[in-house]
Structure formats: structure tokens, C-alpha cells
Design a protein around this motif. Sequence first.
Motif, mmCIF file in Angstrom:
data_model
loop_
_atom_site.group_PDB
_atom_site.id
_atom_site.type_symbol
_atom_site.label_atom_id
_atom_site.label_comp_id
_atom_site.label_asym_id
_atom_site.label_seq_id
_atom_site.Cartn_x
_atom_site.Cartn_y
_atom_site.Cartn_z
ATOM 1 N N THR A 171 -0.817 10.698 -11.575
ATOM 2 C CA THR A 171 -0.516 9.338 -12.028
ATOM 3 C C THR A 171 0.414 8.719 -10.986
ATOM 4 O OG1 THR A 171 -0.801 9.728 -14.395
ATOM 5 C CG2 THR A 171 0.793 8.047 -13.765
ATOM 6 N N VAL A 172 0.161 7.466 -10.633
ATOM 7 C CA VAL A 172 0.953 6.815 -9.592
ATOM 8 C C VAL A 172 1.561 5.520 -10.134
ATOM 9 C CG1 VAL A 172 -0.228 7.808 -7.621
ATOM 10 C CG2 VAL A 172 -1.176 5.778 -8.709
ATOM 11 N N SER A 201 0.845 -1.188 0.000
ATOM 12 C CA SER A 201 0.000 0.000 0.000
ATOM 13 C C SER A 201 0.885 1.245 0.000
ATOM 14 C CB SER A 201 -0.886 0.028 1.240
ATOM 15 O OG SER A 201 -1.748 -1.085 1.289
ATOM 16 N N CYS A 202 0.368 2.289 -0.579
ATOM 17 C CA CYS A 202 1.072 3.571 -0.587
ATOM 18 C C CYS A 202 0.027 4.656 -0.334
ATOM 19 C CB CYS A 202 1.776 3.791 -1.915
ATOM 20 S SG CYS A 202 2.551 5.418 -2.102
ATOM 21 N N SER A 237 -3.783 -0.992 -8.319
ATOM 22 C CA SER A 237 -5.111 -0.399 -8.186
ATOM 23 C C SER A 237 -4.996 0.846 -7.328
ATOM 24 C CB SER A 237 -6.092 -1.401 -7.570
ATOM 25 O OG SER A 237 -5.677 -1.783 -6.278
ATOM 26 N N ARG A 238 -6.041 1.649 -7.320
ATOM 27 C CA ARG A 238 -6.015 2.862 -6.519
ATOM 28 C C ARG A 238 -7.398 3.143 -5.960
ATOM 29 N NH1 ARG A 238 -4.014 7.593 -10.295
ATOM 30 N NH2 ARG A 238 -4.425 8.867 -8.430
ATOM 31 N N ASP A 239 -7.416 3.774 -4.804
ATOM 32 C CA ASP A 239 -8.652 4.208 -4.173
ATOM 33 C C ASP A 239 -8.469 5.697 -3.880
ATOM 34 O OD1 ASP A 239 -10.776 4.830 -2.531
ATOM 35 O OD2 ASP A 239 -10.729 2.928 -1.466
ATOM 36 N N THR A 258 -4.897 6.266 -1.734
ATOM 37 C CA THR A 258 -4.046 5.082 -1.619
ATOM 38 C C THR A 258 -3.924 4.370 -2.966
ATOM 39 O OG1 THR A 258 -4.705 4.777 0.685
ATOM 40 C CG2 THR A 258 -3.687 2.899 -0.412
ATOM 41 N N VAL A 259 -2.715 3.909 -3.252
ATOM 42 C CA VAL A 259 -2.465 3.032 -4.394
ATOM 43 C C VAL A 259 -1.933 1.708 -3.852
ATOM 44 C CG1 VAL A 259 -0.158 4.025 -4.761
ATOM 45 C CG2 VAL A 259 -1.287 2.770 -6.611
ATOM 46 N N TYR A 260 -2.355 0.625 -4.477
ATOM 47 C CA TYR A 260 -1.995 -0.714 -4.021
ATOM 48 C C TYR A 260 -1.216 -1.448 -5.115
ATOM 49 C CZ TYR A 260 -5.851 0.265 -0.803
ATOM 50 O OH TYR A 260 -6.682 0.844 0.126
#
Length: 124
Positions: A33-34, A21-22, A71-73, A78-80
Amino acid sequence: QVQLVESGGGLVQAGGSLRLSCVASGQLFSFYTVGWFHQAPGKEREFVAVYRRTGGYTDYADSVKGRFTISRDNAKNTVYLQMNGLKVEDTGVYFCGAMVGASSGRYWSDYDYWGQGTQVTVSS
């Protein structure tokens, strides 16, 4: 200004799974963009996956296609990175980055912000 904090690394046997997680501080996370990058011991940081800020577009390194999912929320900032079928060569530090430009996101120089990294160790 964005601050990124990764977590979820650890020690896992080959074939196992981890989810990184980030979490990003600051506002307007959805405008970035991540991406995730991997740095093996003694090697340069290499592209793993990117999630563009618009259109839900994702891209992966050939070495992780079919095994890793980004993925991202945006509601959670958060980006996973879901990592399945881990291999010994996946060992290293995983960094997440955020960028505001329109570049591909496949190069570390594309990114404006980086986290401190999280260690992943895959044993045989």
C-alpha cells in the motif's frame, strides 16, 4: 527492502498543477500500500492520500478531495500524485511511503518505508 525516490516538486502559482512521482526500487511493489504525506513548515507530517495494494481502493484527506488524485503503475513501480487547484497552504515537503500491513494508511506510523521528500511551493 524498498527504496523510494520522489520527484516532480517545484514552484507554482496558486491555482496551478503539479504531478509528483515516487519510484520504488526492489520487487513486489504491487504488494505494498502506498501513500502521500505533506509536511508544512514547522508542522507535523499529515496524511494526503493512500492507494491500497488490493482492490484499487483510494482515500484522501478532506483538504485535498476533488483537487488531488493518487494513482499507481505497478509495471513501473511508480505512484503518482496529481495536484490541481493548488493553494498556498499546500506548500511544503511531500513524502511518499510504502507499507505492508493492513492498516488504513492514514497515519505516518502505518508505513514501513519513506522517500526523502520533494518540495512544493505555491505562491499567491
